[in-house]
Structures are given as C-alpha cells and as structure tokens.
Design a protein around this motif. Structure first.
Motif, PDB file in Angstrom:
ATOM      1  N   VAL A   1       0.884  -1.406   0.018  1.00 36.87           N
ATOM      2  CA  VAL A   1      -0.013  -0.076   0.029  1.00 36.87           C
ATOM      3  C   VAL A   1       0.943   1.315   0.018  1.00 36.87           C
ATOM      4  O   VAL A   1       1.660   1.411   0.946  1.00 36.87           O
ATOM      5  N   LEU A   2       0.794   2.098  -1.137  1.00 34.61           N
ATOM      6  CA  LEU A   2       1.401   3.391  -1.246  1.00 34.61           C
ATOM      7  C   LEU A   2       0.935   4.450  -0.210  1.00 34.61           C
ATOM      8  O   LEU A   2      -0.260   4.709  -0.347  1.00 34.61           O
ATOM      9  N   ALA A   3       1.467   4.985   0.619  1.00 33.87           N
ATOM     10  CA  ALA A   3       0.882   6.247   1.479  1.00 33.87           C
ATOM     11  C   ALA A   3       1.462   7.290   0.993  1.00 33.87           C
ATOM     12  O   ALA A   3       2.830   7.537   0.405  1.00 33.87           O
TER      13      ALA A   3
ATOM     14  N   GLY B   1      -0.856  11.837  -8.028  1.00 32.79           N
ATOM     15  CA  GLY B   1      -1.655  10.857  -7.723  1.00 32.79           C
ATOM     16  C   GLY B   1      -1.778   9.645  -8.777  1.00 32.79           C
ATOM     17  O   GLY B   1      -1.281   8.599  -8.389  1.00 32.79           O
ATOM     18  N   TYR B   2      -2.468  10.041  -9.899  1.00 32.86           N
ATOM     19  CA  TYR B   2      -2.764   9.031 -10.982  1.00 32.86           C
ATOM     20  C   TYR B   2      -1.838   8.511 -11.457  1.00 32.86           C
ATOM     21  O   TYR B   2      -1.413   7.336 -11.418  1.00 32.86           O
ATOM     22  N   ARG B   3      -0.845   9.042 -12.065  1.00 37.71           N
ATOM     23  CA  ARG B   3       0.556   8.646 -12.434  1.00 37.71           C
ATOM     24  C   ARG B   3       1.657   8.215 -11.606  1.00 37.71           C
ATOM     25  O   ARG B   3       2.249   7.371 -11.974  1.00 37.71           O
ATOM     26  N   ALA B   4       1.574   8.519 -10.182  1.00 35.45           N
ATOM     27  CA  ALA B   4       2.246   7.947  -9.318  1.00 35.45           C
ATOM     28  C   ALA B   4       1.646   6.676  -8.598  1.00 35.45           C
ATOM     29  O   ALA B   4       2.363   6.286  -7.550  1.00 35.45           O
ATOM     30  N   PHE B   5       0.561   6.445  -9.036  1.00 30.76           N
ATOM     31  CA  PHE B   5      -0.213   5.231  -8.292  1.00 30.76           C
ATOM     32  C   PHE B   5      -0.260   5.394  -6.803  1.00 30.76           C
ATOM     33  O   PHE B   5      -0.423   4.632  -6.180  1.00 30.76           O
ATOM     34  N   ASP B   6      -0.718   6.642  -6.756  1.00 28.71           N
ATOM     35  CA  ASP B   6      -0.960   7.057  -5.212  1.00 28.71           C
ATOM     36  C   ASP B   6      -2.461   7.390  -5.155  1.00 28.71           C
ATOM     37  O   ASP B   6      -2.593   8.729  -5.161  1.00 28.71           O
ATOM     38  N   LYS B   7      -3.092   6.684  -4.811  1.00 26.60           N
ATOM     39  CA  LYS B   7      -4.560   6.942  -4.615  1.00 26.60           C
ATOM     40  C   LYS B   7      -4.964   8.298  -3.338  1.00 26.60           C
ATOM     41  O   LYS B   7      -6.065   8.925  -3.483  1.00 26.60           O
ATOM     42  N   GLU B   8      -4.022   7.991  -2.558  1.00 24.74           N
ATOM     43  CA  GLU B   8      -4.450   8.930  -1.317  1.00 24.74           C
ATOM     44  C   GLU B   8      -4.309  10.428  -1.736  1.00 24.74           C
ATOM     45  O   GLU B   8      -4.962  10.985  -1.591  1.00 24.74           O
ATOM     46  N   THR B   9      -3.208  10.600  -2.552  1.00 24.00           N
ATOM     47  CA  THR B   9      -2.983  11.876  -3.070  1.00 24.00           C
ATOM     48  C   THR B   9      -3.987  12.382  -4.115  1.00 24.00           C
ATOM     49  O   THR B   9      -4.273  13.620  -3.971  1.00 24.00           O
ATOM     50  N   MET B  10      -4.300  11.546  -4.793  1.00 25.16           N
ATOM     51  CA  MET B  10      -5.391  11.722  -5.884  1.00 25.16           C
ATOM     52  C   MET B  10      -6.510  12.043  -5.165  1.00 25.16           C
ATOM     53  O   MET B  10      -7.420  13.208  -5.423  1.00 25.16           O
ATOM     54  N   TYR B  11      -6.996  11.310  -4.082  1.00 24.06           N
ATOM     55  CA  TYR B  11      -8.205  11.636  -3.247  1.00 24.06           C
ATOM     56  C   TYR B  11      -8.377  12.684  -2.812  1.00 24.06           C
ATOM     57  O   TYR B  11      -9.562  13.465  -2.567  1.00 24.06           O
ATOM     58  N   VAL B  12      -7.121  13.195  -1.982  1.00 22.24           N
ATOM     59  CA  VAL B  12      -7.150  14.360  -1.085  1.00 22.24           C
ATOM     60  C   VAL B  12      -7.297  15.623  -2.113  1.00 22.24           C
ATOM     61  O   VAL B  12      -8.291  16.608  -1.604  1.00 22.24           O
ATOM     62  N   ALA B  13      -6.671  15.510  -3.271  1.00 20.25           N
ATOM     63  CA  ALA B  13      -7.036  16.851  -4.161  1.00 20.25           C
ATOM     64  C   ALA B  13      -8.182  16.873  -4.674  1.00 20.25           C
ATOM     65  O   ALA B  13      -8.959  17.881  -4.766  1.00 20.25           O
ATOM     66  N   VAL B  14      -8.886  15.719  -4.969  1.00 20.07           N
ATOM     67  CA  VAL B  14     -10.244  15.814  -5.572  1.00 20.07           C
ATOM     68  C   VAL B  14     -11.018  16.369  -4.396  1.00 20.07           C
ATOM     69  O   VAL B  14     -11.993  16.784  -4.660  1.00 20.07           O
ATOM     70  N   ILE B  15     -11.048  15.870  -3.153  1.00 21.31           N
ATOM     71  CA  ILE B  15     -11.686  16.371  -1.916  1.00 21.31           C
ATOM     72  C   ILE B  15     -11.678  17.585  -1.903  1.00 21.31           C
ATOM     73  O   ILE B  15     -12.941  18.273  -1.537  1.00 21.31           O
ATOM     74  N   VAL B  16     -10.535  18.276  -1.963  1.00 19.14           N
ATOM     75  CA  VAL B  16     -10.369  19.713  -1.909  1.00 19.14           C
ATOM     76  C   VAL B  16     -11.292  20.463  -2.905  1.00 19.14           C
ATOM     77  O   VAL B  16     -11.787  21.662  -2.652  1.00 19.14           O
TER      78      VAL B  16
END
Length: 225
Positions: A5-7, A188-203
């Motif tokens: 799991v990538l954090a 997020g997406y390109r780095a396969f880091d879903k947490e980063t992607m979702y945080v940006a989307v939430i903002v």
C-alpha cells in the motif's frame, strides 16, 4: 500473498500541494472576475440588440451570436491548442498559469454571455416598456431595470460558471499551469498514489460545494426582496 500500500509522503508533497491550491484559487478567481464582467457585457448586448430590444441592431446581434455559438461548443482542451498563436501573441507564451488563465477567460466569457442572455430573456417585457415610457435612457434601463430584475437567477448562473471554471483549471495542467487537477494527475494518478489523488479531489469538491452553497444562499436572499 502480500499487498503493498503506497501512502502519500505529505512531508515531501505538502509544499507542492499548497502551491497547487493557490494556483487553482488564482486561476479561478481571475477568470471568474474577468469573464464575469466581459460575459455580462456581451450577454447584455445580445439581449438588448436582438429583435425588439432597446438597442436593436441586427448586425451587432448576429456577429455576437455567431461568435458565441462558434466558441462555446469547442472542448476546452482543444481550445487551448487552437488559441495557441493568440495566446503567444497576447501573453508572450503558450505555457504556464497566465497562459492558461488567458484561454480560460475566453472560454468562460462566451459561456457567461449566453447564460446572461438566457436569464435576461425571462424578464417581463412590460417592466422594460414601462421604463421606456417614463423616458429612461437605454443605459438607465440596463442598470436600473434589466440587471436588477434578473439578479437572483444571474447569481445562480454565475455559480454554475464558477464550477465550470474549476473544471477548466484542472485541464490547464496540460500546459504547465499547475493547480489541483494537475497535482491529482501527476502526484496521484501517474504515481499510483490514490491517497494523494483523492485528497486533491476532496479539496476540489469542497471548493465547489462552498461556491454552490454561497450561490444558492445569495440567490434566495436576493429573490426574497
């Protein structure tokens, strides 16, 4: 079987994330201000120069109407490429945040214009005729009758435009404009880091929801008067 799991490394990404938020807010704010004013002017001209309008002028109306109909259907990402020569001529470059804002203003202006026109068309013609009968000048009618009569619906229309502009800002990352959309894709997406992607989307969602809440509240307050 083990699962990795990538954090997100927020110690490393924190500064970039804050910069992305700032870029989005700047792009959206500047675009909203400029396109809001320009679109209002074009929309009022569309309404007042149409057949039966207080400034009836078929040539001006036809030119503006064709221009709006030509620009509005073009997908924003294609418009960025199509306007590259104009962007370079006006901004000195076709990449970066300022270049992105230039194209966003053009795209949003014509969308605002059509929304303004559609809201003004709903005004009771009798109100305008009464003002004309009292000898009010076209400028007086526009500022004291037309815009105030449609102000509530216009606020809702501008709220919709705000959300569309946020969507545009996400695409400006393709020309190096930064912003939350670019941050979500790159880190997020390109780095396969879903947490980063979702945080940006939430903002982004929070920003849109805040604008929608404010627009609804302001519109209701205006229409109750």
């Amino acid at each position: 079987m083990t699962t990795t799991v990538l954090a997100a490394d927020w110690d490393r990404l924190g500064g970039t994330f804050r910069e992305a938020i700032a870029d989005t807010l700047i792009m959206v704010s500047v675009t909203m201000l400029l396109s809001g004013l320009l679109g209002l002017a074009v929309g009022v001209l569309l309404y007042t120069t149409r057949s039966g309008g207080i400034l009836k002028n078929s040539v001006v109306y036809t030119v503006l109407n064709v221009l709006v109909n030509f620009i509005r259907p073009i997908p924003f990402i294609i418009l960025i490429a199509a306007l590259q020569p104009l962007t370079v001529a006006a901004m000195g470059t076709s990449v970066g945040r300022d270049a992105g804002i230039f194209v966003m203003v053009i795209a949003a202006t014509f969308t605002v214009a059509r929304i303004v026109e559609q809201n003004l068309v709903a005004i009771d013609p009798g109100v305008i005729e009464a003002a004309r009968a009292m000898g009010a000048s076209p400028w007086k009618i526009i500022t004291s009758v037309i815009i105030p009569e449609a102000l509530g619906p216009l606020v809702l229309g501008y709220t919709f435009i705000f959300i569309a502009i946020v969507d545009m800002s996400a695409m400006v990352g393709y020309i190096g404009g930064g912003g939350l959309g670019d941050f979500a894709i790159v880190y997020g997406y390109r780095a396969f880091d879903k947490e980063t992607m979702y945080v940006a989307v939430i903002v982004i969602v929070i920003l849109v929801q805040a604008a929608q809440f404010l627009g609804n509240w302001l519109s209701k307050k205006i229409m109750r008067r």
